[in-house]
Scaffold this active site. Structure first.
Site, mmCIF file in Angstrom:
data_model
loop_
_atom_site.group_PDB
_atom_site.id
_atom_site.type_symbol
_atom_site.label_atom_id
_atom_site.label_comp_id
_atom_site.label_asym_id
_atom_site.label_seq_id
_atom_site.Cartn_x
_atom_site.Cartn_y
_atom_site.Cartn_z
ATOM 1 N N ALA A 270 0.851 -1.189 0.000
ATOM 2 C CA ALA A 270 0.000 0.000 0.000
ATOM 3 C C ALA A 270 0.882 1.233 0.000
ATOM 4 O O ALA A 270 2.036 1.168 0.409
ATOM 5 C CB ALA A 270 -0.912 0.015 1.225
ATOM 6 N N GLU B 261 -2.022 3.576 6.718
ATOM 7 C CA GLU B 261 -2.016 4.548 5.616
ATOM 8 C C GLU B 261 -2.809 5.800 5.975
ATOM 9 O O GLU B 261 -2.435 6.914 5.598
ATOM 10 C CB GLU B 261 -2.561 3.930 4.338
ATOM 11 C CG GLU B 261 -1.834 2.668 3.857
ATOM 12 C CD GLU B 261 -0.328 2.829 3.762
ATOM 13 O OE1 GLU B 261 0.158 3.956 3.544
ATOM 14 O OE2 GLU B 261 0.381 1.812 3.933
HETATM 15 ZN ZN LIG Z 1 4.058 3.765 6.081
#
Ligand SMILES: [Zn+2]
Ligand SMILES: *[C@@H]1O[C@H](CO)[C@@H](O)[C@H](O)[C@H]1NC(C)=O
Ligand SMILES: *[C@@H]1O[C@H](CO)[C@@H](O)[C@H](O)[C@H]1NC(C)=O
Ligand SMILES: *[C@@H]1O[C@H](CO)[C@@H](O)[C@H](O)[C@H]1NC(C)=O
Ligand SMILES: *[C@@H]1O[C@H](CO)[C@@H](O)[C@H](O)[C@H]1NC(C)=O
Ligand SMILES: *[C@@H]1O[C@H](CO)[C@@H](O)[C@H](O)[C@H]1NC(C)=O
Ligand SMILES: *[C@@H]1O[C@H](CO)[C@@H](O)[C@H](O)[C@H]1NC(C)=O
Ligand SMILES: *[C@@H]1O[C@H](CO)[C@@H](O)[C@H](O)[C@H]1NC(C)=O
Length: 920
Positions: A343, A379
């Site tokens: 990600a 995130e």
């Molecule tokens: Zn990170």
């Protein structure tokens, strides 16, 4: 980005803790073996192949120009859909050849801070032309006398001018450029999937840390922040997504449209992102703050629902925790078929591998659900810490990654309390940090900025030190100042970098024991943090209850920095009172605390980043306490006592027998953490001995553990009861880990219970598939391969991809390895972990090693370091050491050599003990 998923922990997440923990923690405490290692002559690395890409003396852009705003216009010429030929499709449709070119132009507005005759930017693999420099104050052009591309690692693009740019003046630079969409997941890259006979192509970006310069010429350093205004030309059937919300969409002709985005807040170049996709979202036309995009089938089947709901809850949590406004205006979450790593936190446009966003109720395992929640929490934390406030230079990456990792502990716990995942995450990070930090090749959390110059230097910072040690050291600070003060400190840091503001905050003054004459300055947070941040390694606190001495001990490679004055905060309890007490150690001077009780236990809840050793008498008393009433020892400490005992045993500070005895209390233990500690450490024994003559006795010595594990399952009932427990009550959620562990042990030992327990439950399926493939022949393997290729469920695919590596047939493993070279069979992002799985199979280790050497260029595109570490983890003979040394041209190999030396030494020294041991 989340390291865990991107590099060595890709594996942790894919299968839960087990596989990973088996390699985690095994190579600690090498220091004592230094003497031996010095005798081994290392062949000097061969001179690198001739290349012009040597680092020049200076890699950093001059600070004479300060970028303010980029206006970027890009055209992506990719065809979105290509129908495969020869499938009875309309012969009148001629299939176009895919075109990988992209074209663009940009205007960067900047201020001049210091008079200069040249403009330096970063640019790589771009064909740049027609520079136009404008004095924005006078609206007059400045003549350009040269455009020079440095053919080295600095990636400098130098524009020489006829007239000087004057300090305080405002200027702009226009450039046209074109480049190629990459086919190896870097910069602006191609991702693809098939829908029946139609091939669908996606353009996506992934720019951290230094790939923005491959998409447009820019000031590609994290503190050279600017506003971005983006226009994308793309095919009409696609949608273009950017960091900011779209502002305008215009149809140009039958084939093309143009999307213009709003201006972003000031941000770093590595966070710039856009994608051109053929995706849908749950709610195309509604204005939602969080939108989740994926392939249309996944949206229709509801596989993005979980990610959507959890993201909203997490955002609410962060906003209430820090009272911080989110300034990009929208967040898109995107599930991409190809992405490396798992990600990336691009501001407002977070990209995920499909496996870390798509969740299928009833099919995906709960472990998978936890991974999704954890990655999203990480995130989203970056949207503030990393995106809004950013480290100045990559040497301080730990601030970005340590904070995101640390914050995700509480965030996931708050939105998914039934996961009970906080302590497990903390323990995993603690052990990863210890493992890496014990090696001489470790580095300080924050090395000097001058030590990090090249892209390779920067990439080297994305390791367990920055992520795991970063998070653990921050947790220690939060414990030191109190969580409320800590969060306040983060909040205050909005306009500054976190912790600059910390020294101004007062921590709780509650030290009961000063332990030392010097009066401690409780305000000095920077002083408290300094040694932990600027030095690698960790201390071992040594406590002798006979004379009450607490002292600080440093192992081998830790060279005490003279200017660092260490302050170590030690929280302890004793059996006389379970009330927390504290003592501070300063500068390696011992403190004396005499307790009349029987035992002392230090580092309560493992809030300190250190191991603890005791005199043998106290160890014995603690182990006795564990066996009579383990509940007076906190859970995290029950796990840590085992881990410390085994690691101290490897460093010869305690007896191996003591370490083995530290697991005896598990007979009554029903929680996951202590079991995990024991299994991981015992697996080191198994890993080291399974190819040698002592494996038989070893099996006898661990059999009791397997039996105890099975007993736990019996106490808690069969899988049906566990299933009930997991799905219908909150109480036993944590049990799933223990179960997996038990089944892994039972199955690898060939017990019949294995089959009985192996009711197809999503959490257990991965292990069952593996056993089925291992027991089966070619037919079973090919059946699993077909399932892998046709399954659309990412969780299932992941389990199958691993299961395929479990076969005992060498030729099947060998063919499977060959498949990794074909991106149609194994996606590039999965290559490293697939080879790693094969190497973990004792039948596949040598094959994998040879394979890596033969195909290094291709297979190292993902994560070469992880591959080497994974494949060499079992190496324990001198012969194999020579093999590794022979490969010393690889950077990653330095670590592998160190680990192999540790392994050889360890086996040598412990063979006899283990041979004699029947039952611990
Ligand atoms: Zn990170
Ligand atoms: C192909 O084009 C020709 C002429 O335009 C047309 O007659 C024919 O039906 C088309 N074939 C198909 C399969 O559409
Ligand atoms: C595609 O490329 C091949 C080989 O380069 C060429 O022969 C063919 O004409 C091209 N097709 C189209 C539609 O451009
Ligand atoms: C480049 O700039 C011009 C205007 O100067 C614009 O018309 C053109 O479409 C831009 N974009 C690309 C991708 O060439
Ligand atoms: C990095 O570059 C600086 C000059 O900018 C130089 O002084 C330093 O030695 C370099 N560091 C390394 C490790 O190459
Ligand atoms: C603990 O202290 C006693 C008394 O000073 C000493 O005899 C003993 O050797 C010490 N034990 C350890 C393990 O250092
Ligand atoms: C298990 O618990 C029982 C009773 O609670 C205790 O008597 C026994 O000693 C414990 N066994 C171990 C090995 O801890
Ligand atoms: C380890 O401890 C056991 C029992 O405490 C003792 O018998 C043995 O000699 C010790 N071994 C070593 C190598 O010290």
């Amino acid at each position: 980005m989340p390291l865990k998923f991107g590099t060595s922990k890709a594996i942790a997440i894919a299968f839960g803790v087990l596989t990973v923990s088996s390699i985690g923690g095994m190579f600690t405490m090498i220091i004592l073996f230094k003497a031996q290692t010095q005798n081994i002559t290392m062949t000097p690395p061969p001179t690198p192949s001739p290349t012009t890409l040597a680092p020049p003396p200076n890699m950093r852009l001059p600070k004479s120009l300060v970028p303010q705003k980029y206006e970027i216009s890009l055209a992506v010429h990719l065809y979105t859909k290509i129908i495969e030929e020869g499938n009875g499709s309309n012969p009148n449709i001629t299939t176009p050849n895919q075109t990988m070119i992209f074209t663009g132009n940009s205007t960067v507005h900047f201020q001049c801070a210091q008079r200069t005759m040249s403009i330096f930017l970063n640019s790589r693999n771009l064909n740049v032309s027609s520079p136009v420099v404008l004095n924005e104050n006078t609206k007059r052009n400045i003549k350009v006398s040269g455009l020079q591309h440095y053919d080295d690692e600095s990636d400098f693009l130098k524009i020489e001018l006829m007239d000087a740019l004057e300090a305080e003046g405002n200027y702009s630079l226009f450039l046209s450029f074109h480049g190629e969409v990459s086919d190896n997941l870097e910069a602006l890259y191609l991702s693809r999937y098939t829908d029946g006979i139609i091939k669908i192509f996606i353009a996506a970006t992934n720019l951290q840390p230094t790939d923005a310069r491959k998409v447009f010429p820019c000031f590609d350093e994290p503190d050279m922040k600017a506003v971005f205004k983006l226009t994308i030309f793309h095919r009409r059937e696609t949608i273009a997504l950017g960091n900011a919300a779209p502002y305008e969409r215009n149809i140009i002709d039958d084939e093309w449209q143009r999307t213009t985005f709003r201006e972003t807040p000031k941000m770093s170049t590595y966070l710039f992102a856009f994608t051109v996709v053929f995706f849908t979202t749950q709610c195309h036309f509604c204005v939602l703050f969080v939108q989740t995009y994926a392939r249309p089938e996944a949206i229709d089947a509801g596989h993005t629902d979980y990610a959507r709901d959890i993201a909203r809850k997490l955002l609410r949590f962060y906003e209430s925790q820090f009272e911080m406004k989110y300034s990009m205006g929208k967040i898109d979450q995107l599930a991409l078929p190809d992405l490396y790593p798992a990600a990336m936190e691009n501001w407002g446009l977070i990209t995920y591998q499909e496996g870390f966003l798509l969740y299928q109720e009833g099919v995906s395992s709960l472990l998978h659900k936890e991974d999704i929640a954890t990655v999203i929490a990480h995130e989203l934390a970056h949207q503030w810490f990393g995106n809004e406030v950013t480290m100045k230079w990559w040497n301080d990456l730990w601030l970005n990654e340590g904070i995101a990792t640390y914050l995700s502990y509480s965030a996931v716990d708050s939105v998914e309390p039934t996961f009970n995942i906080k302590e497990i995450s903390i323990m995993n990070d603690l052990h990863d940090a210890f493992r890496e930090d014990a090696l001489a090749s470790s580095h300080p959390l924050s090395p000097p900025s001058k030590a990090i110059n090249t892209t390779d230097d920067i990439l080297g910072m994305f390791d367990s030190i920055s992520y795991s040690k970063g998070a653990i050291v921050l947790r220690m600070l939060a414990n030191h100042v109190g969580e409320v003060v800590f969060n306040k400190g983060l909040q205050v840091s909005k306009n500054d970098f976190p912790f600059r503001s910390f020294p101004r905050l007062k921590p709780q003054a509650e030290n009961q024991y000063r332990g030392h004459k010097a009066v401690r300055n409780t305000d000095d947070i920077a002083g408290f943090m300094n040694p932990w941040i600027t030095q690698s390694g960790y201390p071992v606190i040594t406590i002798n209850t006979t004379n009450g001495q607490f002292s600080l001990y440093f192992l081998g490679h830790v060279k005490l920095h003279p200017v660092n004055s260490w302050t170590v905060e030690i929280e302890f309890i004793s059996d006389a009172s379970s009330k927390f007490e504290k003592v501070y150690l300063y500068n390696n001077e011992p403190a004396f605390i005499t307790k009349n009780g029987e035992w002392i236990l230090a580092n309560i809840d493992c809030t300190g980043y250190y191991r603890v050793n005791y005199n043998p008498e106290n160890w014995e008393r603690l182990l006795a306490q564990l066996q009579t009433n383990r509940h007076s020892i906190p859970l995290l400490n029950r796990g840590q006592l085992i881990d410390d005992a085994f690691n101290l045993a490897r460093a010869k500070l305690v007896n191996v027998t003591l370490a083995l005895n530290s697991t005896l209390f598990l007979t009554n233990e029903t929680t996951f953490l202590p079991w995990e500690s024991a299994v991981r450490n015992l697996e080191y024994f198994i890993l080291m001995f399974d190819r040698s003559e002592v494996y038989g006795p070893m099996q006898v010595s661990v059999i009791w553990l397997k039996n105890s594990c099975l007993q736990i399952i019996l106490i808690f009932g069969n899988t049906h009861i566990s299933y009930l427990c997991i799905y219908h009550t909150k109480c036993c959620f944590i049990l799933r880990y223990t179960q997996l562990l038990a089944i892994k042990l039972a199955c690898s030992n060939g017990l019949p219970e294995c089959v009985e327990m192996a009711n197809i439950h999503p959490n257990l399926r991965s292990e069952i598939y593996c056993q089925a493939v291992a027991a089966g022949e070619k037919e079973e393997w090919e059946f699993a391969w077909d399932m892998y290729q046709t399954s659309s469920d990412t969780s299932e695919k992941e389990q199958l991809r691993r299961a395929l590596s479990c076969t005992k047939k060498i030729w099947l493993l060998s063919r499977y390895l060959d498949y990794t070279l074909d991106p149609e069979k194994i996606r590039l992002m999965d290559v490293a972990s697939t080879i790693y799985y094969i190497a973990q199979n004792s039948a596949g280790q040598a094959l994998a090693w040879n394979f890596i050497r033969a195909n290094w260029d291709y297979v190292s595109q993902g994560d070469g370091a992880m591959l080497i570490a994974g494949v060499t983890s079992r190496f324990s003979t001198e012969f194999e050491l020579e093999e590794v040394i022979y490969q010393s041209f690889l950077l990653a190999v330095a670590l592998a050599i160190e680990q192999t030396q540790v392994n050889i030494q360890w086996v040598k020294e412990n063979k006899d003990d283990v041979l004699q041991k029947k039952k611990p």
